[in-house]
Design a protein around this motif. Structure first.
Motif, PDB file in Angstrom:
ATOM      1  N   GLY A  65       0.528  -1.119   0.017  1.00  0.00           N
ATOM      2  CA  GLY A  65       0.044  -0.047  -0.018  1.00  0.00           C
ATOM      3  C   GLY A  65       0.705   1.262  -0.116  1.00  0.00           C
ATOM      4  N   PHE A  66       2.145   1.139  -0.285  1.00  0.00           N
ATOM      5  CA  PHE A  66       2.930   2.345  -0.170  1.00  0.00           C
ATOM      6  C   PHE A  66       3.728   2.329  -1.597  1.00  0.00           C
ATOM      7  CE2 PHE A  66       2.072   1.874   4.153  1.00  0.00           C
ATOM      8  CZ  PHE A  66       1.868   3.146   4.730  1.00  0.00           C
ATOM      9  N   VAL A  67       4.061   3.612  -1.998  1.00  0.00           N
ATOM     10  CA  VAL A  67       5.309   3.640  -2.908  1.00  0.00           C
ATOM     11  C   VAL A  67       6.434   4.296  -2.236  1.00  0.00           C
ATOM     12  CG1 VAL A  67       4.358   5.737  -3.961  1.00  0.00           C
ATOM     13  CG2 VAL A  67       5.892   4.231  -5.370  1.00  0.00           C
ATOM     14  N   THR A  68       7.634   3.751  -2.238  1.00  0.00           N
ATOM     15  CA  THR A  68       8.885   4.334  -1.724  1.00  0.00           C
ATOM     16  C   THR A  68       9.734   4.516  -3.017  1.00  0.00           C
ATOM     17  OG1 THR A  68       8.512   3.123   0.292  1.00  0.00           O
ATOM     18  CG2 THR A  68      10.649   4.062  -0.131  1.00  0.00           C
ATOM     19  N   VAL A  69      10.287   6.024  -2.920  1.00  0.00           N
ATOM     20  CA  VAL A  69      11.247   6.535  -3.839  1.00  0.00           C
ATOM     21  C   VAL A  69      12.422   6.748  -3.034  1.00  0.00           C
ATOM     22  CG1 VAL A  69      11.628   8.166  -5.316  1.00  0.00           C
ATOM     23  CG2 VAL A  69       9.303   7.483  -5.135  1.00  0.00           C
ATOM     24  N   GLU A  70      13.589   6.014  -3.360  1.00  0.00           N
ATOM     25  CA  GLU A  70      14.791   6.385  -2.795  1.00  0.00           C
ATOM     26  C   GLU A  70      16.016   6.802  -3.866  1.00  0.00           C
ATOM     27  OE1 GLU A  70      14.501   3.253   1.002  1.00  0.00           O
ATOM     28  OE2 GLU A  70      15.576   2.500  -0.940  1.00  0.00           O
ATOM     29  N   GLY A  71      16.899   7.493  -3.279  1.00  0.00           N
ATOM     30  CA  GLY A  71      17.790   7.863  -4.220  1.00  0.00           C
ATOM     31  C   GLY A  71      19.072   8.177  -3.487  1.00  0.00           C
ATOM     32  N   LYS A  72      20.375   8.214  -3.973  1.00  0.00           N
ATOM     33  CA  LYS A  72      21.590   8.228  -3.697  1.00  0.00           C
ATOM     34  C   LYS A  72      22.373   8.843  -4.801  1.00  0.00           C
ATOM     35  CE  LYS A  72      25.225   6.135  -0.969  1.00  0.00           C
ATOM     36  NZ  LYS A  72      25.536   5.216   0.010  1.00  0.00           N
ATOM     37  N   LYS A  73      23.069   9.907  -4.335  1.00  0.00           N
ATOM     38  CA  LYS A  73      23.890  10.735  -5.212  1.00  0.00           C
ATOM     39  C   LYS A  73      25.118  11.041  -4.465  1.00  0.00           C
ATOM     40  CE  LYS A  73      23.620  14.785  -8.217  1.00  0.00           C
ATOM     41  NZ  LYS A  73      22.862  15.549  -9.009  1.00  0.00           N
ATOM     42  N   GLN A  74      26.274  10.736  -5.177  1.00  0.00           N
ATOM     43  CA  GLN A  74      27.403  11.066  -4.460  1.00  0.00           C
ATOM     44  C   GLN A  74      27.823  12.609  -5.160  1.00  0.00           C
ATOM     45  OE1 GLN A  74      29.217   9.278  -2.571  1.00  0.00           O
ATOM     46  NE2 GLN A  74      27.803   7.818  -2.633  1.00  0.00           N
ATOM     47  N   GLU A  75      28.642  13.438  -4.375  1.00  0.00           N
ATOM     48  CA  GLU A  75      28.931  14.892  -4.435  1.00  0.00           C
ATOM     49  C   GLU A  75      30.008  14.681  -5.738  1.00  0.00           C
ATOM     50  OE1 GLU A  75      30.770  19.012  -2.591  1.00  0.00           O
ATOM     51  OE2 GLU A  75      30.121  17.141  -1.331  1.00  0.00           O
ATOM     52  N   GLN A  76      29.796  15.321  -7.009  1.00  0.00           N
ATOM     53  CA  GLN A  76      30.700  15.294  -7.718  1.00  0.00           C
ATOM     54  C   GLN A  76      31.819  16.339  -7.542  1.00  0.00           C
ATOM     55  OE1 GLN A  76      29.024  16.013 -11.421  1.00  0.00           O
ATOM     56  NE2 GLN A  76      27.732  14.101 -11.392  1.00  0.00           N
ATOM     57  N   VAL A  77      33.291  15.667  -7.728  1.00  0.00           N
ATOM     58  CA  VAL A  77      34.262  16.629  -7.476  1.00  0.00           C
ATOM     59  C   VAL A  77      35.249  16.678  -8.779  1.00  0.00           C
ATOM     60  CG1 VAL A  77      36.565  16.977  -6.230  1.00  0.00           C
ATOM     61  CG2 VAL A  77      34.386  16.106  -5.146  1.00  0.00           C
ATOM     62  N   ALA A  78      35.445  17.786  -9.231  1.00  0.00           N
ATOM     63  CA  ALA A  78      36.155  18.022 -10.684  1.00  0.00           C
ATOM     64  C   ALA A  78      37.819  17.399 -10.305  1.00  0.00           C
ATOM     65  CB  ALA A  78      36.189  19.554 -11.079  1.00  0.00           C
ATOM     66  N   GLU A  79      38.415  16.664 -11.337  1.00  0.00           N
ATOM     67  CA  GLU A  79      39.293  16.092 -11.339  1.00  0.00           C
ATOM     68  C   GLU A  79      40.238  17.327 -11.143  1.00  0.00           C
ATOM     69  OE1 GLU A  79      40.539  13.013 -11.209  1.00  0.00           O
ATOM     70  OE2 GLU A  79      38.385  12.345 -10.785  1.00  0.00           O
ATOM     71  N   GLU A  80      40.289  18.239 -11.939  1.00  0.00           N
ATOM     72  CA  GLU A  80      41.508  19.207 -11.911  1.00  0.00           C
ATOM     73  C   GLU A  80      41.265  20.107 -10.704  1.00  0.00           C
ATOM     74  OE1 GLU A  80      37.865  20.950 -14.026  1.00  0.00           O
ATOM     75  OE2 GLU A  80      38.911  19.073 -14.294  1.00  0.00           O
ATOM     76  N   ASN A  81      40.191  20.312  -9.943  1.00  0.00           N
ATOM     77  CA  ASN A  81      40.065  20.928  -8.504  1.00  0.00           C
ATOM     78  C   ASN A  81      39.866  20.179  -7.356  1.00  0.00           C
ATOM     79  OD1 ASN A  81      39.846  22.958  -6.852  1.00  0.00           O
ATOM     80  ND2 ASN A  81      38.052  23.978  -7.785  1.00  0.00           N
ATOM     81  N   LYS A  82      40.696  19.492  -7.030  1.00  0.00           N
ATOM     82  CA  LYS A  82      40.478  18.464  -5.856  1.00  0.00           C
ATOM     83  C   LYS A  82      40.673  19.110  -4.512  1.00  0.00           C
ATOM     84  CE  LYS A  82      41.709  14.051  -8.179  1.00  0.00           C
ATOM     85  NZ  LYS A  82      42.013  12.979  -7.979  1.00  0.00           N
ATOM     86  N   GLU A  83      41.019  20.222  -4.477  1.00  0.00           N
ATOM     87  CA  GLU A  83      41.145  20.919  -2.993  1.00  0.00           C
ATOM     88  C   GLU A  83      39.498  21.248  -2.667  1.00  0.00           C
ATOM     89  OE1 GLU A  83      41.678  25.548  -3.894  1.00  0.00           O
ATOM     90  OE2 GLU A  83      43.316  24.242  -4.551  1.00  0.00           O
ATOM     91  N   SER A 100       8.245   8.181   1.438  1.00  0.00           N
ATOM     92  CA  SER A 100       7.054   6.916   1.060  1.00  0.00           C
ATOM     93  C   SER A 100       5.701   7.697   0.921  1.00  0.00           C
ATOM     94  CB  SER A 100       7.100   6.115   2.295  1.00  0.00           C
ATOM     95  OG  SER A 100       8.387   5.249   2.236  1.00  0.00           O
ATOM     96  N   PHE A 101       4.649   7.333   0.153  1.00  0.00           N
ATOM     97  CA  PHE A 101       3.641   7.838  -0.073  1.00  0.00           C
ATOM     98  C   PHE A 101       2.560   6.721  -0.005  1.00  0.00           C
ATOM     99  CE2 PHE A 101       6.619  10.193  -2.434  1.00  0.00           C
ATOM    100  CZ  PHE A 101       6.347  11.537  -1.882  1.00  0.00           C
ATOM    101  N   ARG A 102       1.397   6.771   0.717  1.00  0.00           N
ATOM    102  CA  ARG A 102       0.466   5.834   0.760  1.00  0.00           C
ATOM    103  C   ARG A 102      -0.286   5.835  -0.468  1.00  0.00           C
ATOM    104  NH1 ARG A 102      -1.928   3.136   5.141  1.00  0.00           N
ATOM    105  NH2 ARG A 102      -1.170   4.989   6.692  1.00  0.00           N
ATOM    106  N   LEU A 103      -0.608   4.558  -0.883  1.00  0.00           N
ATOM    107  CA  LEU A 103      -1.315   4.469  -2.137  1.00  0.00           C
ATOM    108  C   LEU A 103      -2.993   4.060  -1.910  1.00  0.00           C
ATOM    109  CD1 LEU A 103       1.332   2.467  -4.197  1.00  0.00           C
ATOM    110  CD2 LEU A 103       0.738   5.063  -4.492  1.00  0.00           C
ATOM    111  N   PRO A 104      -3.709   4.601  -2.607  1.00  0.00           N
ATOM    112  CA  PRO A 104      -5.189   4.254  -2.484  1.00  0.00           C
ATOM    113  C   PRO A 104      -5.331   2.573  -2.932  1.00  0.00           C
ATOM    114  CG  PRO A 104      -5.070   6.215  -3.778  1.00  0.00           C
ATOM    115  CD  PRO A 104      -3.669   5.696  -3.674  1.00  0.00           C
ATOM    116  N   THR A 105      -6.366   1.918  -2.580  1.00  0.00           N
ATOM    117  CA  THR A 105      -6.490   0.652  -2.855  1.00  0.00           C
ATOM    118  C   THR A 105      -7.158   0.328  -4.182  1.00  0.00           C
ATOM    119  OG1 THR A 105      -8.591   0.577  -1.748  1.00  0.00           O
ATOM    120  CG2 THR A 105      -6.738   0.038  -0.371  1.00  0.00           C
ATOM    121  N   ASN A 106      -7.519   1.317  -4.978  1.00  0.00           N
ATOM    122  CA  ASN A 106      -8.235   1.044  -6.314  1.00  0.00           C
ATOM    123  C   ASN A 106      -7.288   1.333  -7.509  1.00  0.00           C
ATOM    124  OD1 ASN A 106      -7.819   3.905  -6.031  1.00  0.00           O
ATOM    125  ND2 ASN A 106      -9.766   4.534  -6.614  1.00  0.00           N
ATOM    126  N   LEU A 107      -6.059   1.043  -7.207  1.00  0.00           N
ATOM    127  CA  LEU A 107      -4.995   1.065  -8.379  1.00  0.00           C
ATOM    128  C   LEU A 107      -4.416  -0.231  -8.871  1.00  0.00           C
ATOM    129  CD1 LEU A 107      -2.655   3.651  -6.595  1.00  0.00           C
ATOM    130  CD2 LEU A 107      -4.739   4.017  -8.131  1.00  0.00           C
TER     131      LEU A 107
END
Length: 139
Positions: A65-83, A100-107
């Protein structure tokens, strides 16, 4: 794990608190992308604002009865500017989130589709035929 769905008011208070903590220089523990939950005659849908994210960084699961959306994103670091950068304003999020979101039962859960365009993830669930409004003829 027990999932608790926040009311719209609680969601706004949570976002306000997270923004306040972030503005003080502390990193917020979890990112919660803005979302829309909508319904029309034929579908129930969820939209999440994920600018700068890629579809392979996000997973969607519909269960119990739920839809769950998960995400994972790493911070991008430019190769030429590693400081280490010193940010004056930092509002573009990296890291992870889970909504997470509760879904109706009529889907029709097994016929759901998802699209990702212009930084917006859209998940649409068609309604069952017997759940759609229909006209009744008067005899």
């Amino acid at each position: 794990m027990t999932t608790r769905i926040l009311t719209p008011f609680e969601t706004q208070v949570d976002r306000l608190f997270s923004d306040a903590v972030r503005s003080l220089g502390a990193q917020a523990r979890e990112y919660a992308p803005a979302c829309n939950v909508w319904e029309d005659m034929d579908h129930f849908g969820v939209e999440l604002a994920l600018p700068g994210w890629k579809s392979n960084e996000v997973t969607i699961e519909a269960e119990n009865g739920f839809v769950t959306v998960e995400g994972k994103k790493q911070e991008q670091v430019a190769e030429e500017n590693k400081e280490e950068k010193s940010y004056h304003v930092r509002e573009i999020q990296s890291g992870s989130f889970s909504r997470s979101f509760r879904l109706p039962t009529n889907l029709e859960w097994d016929q759901a589709n998802a699209s990702f365009a212009d930084g917006v993830l859209t998940i649409a669930f068609p309604k069952r035929a017997d759940a759609k409004p229909r006209r009744i003829a008067i005899q």
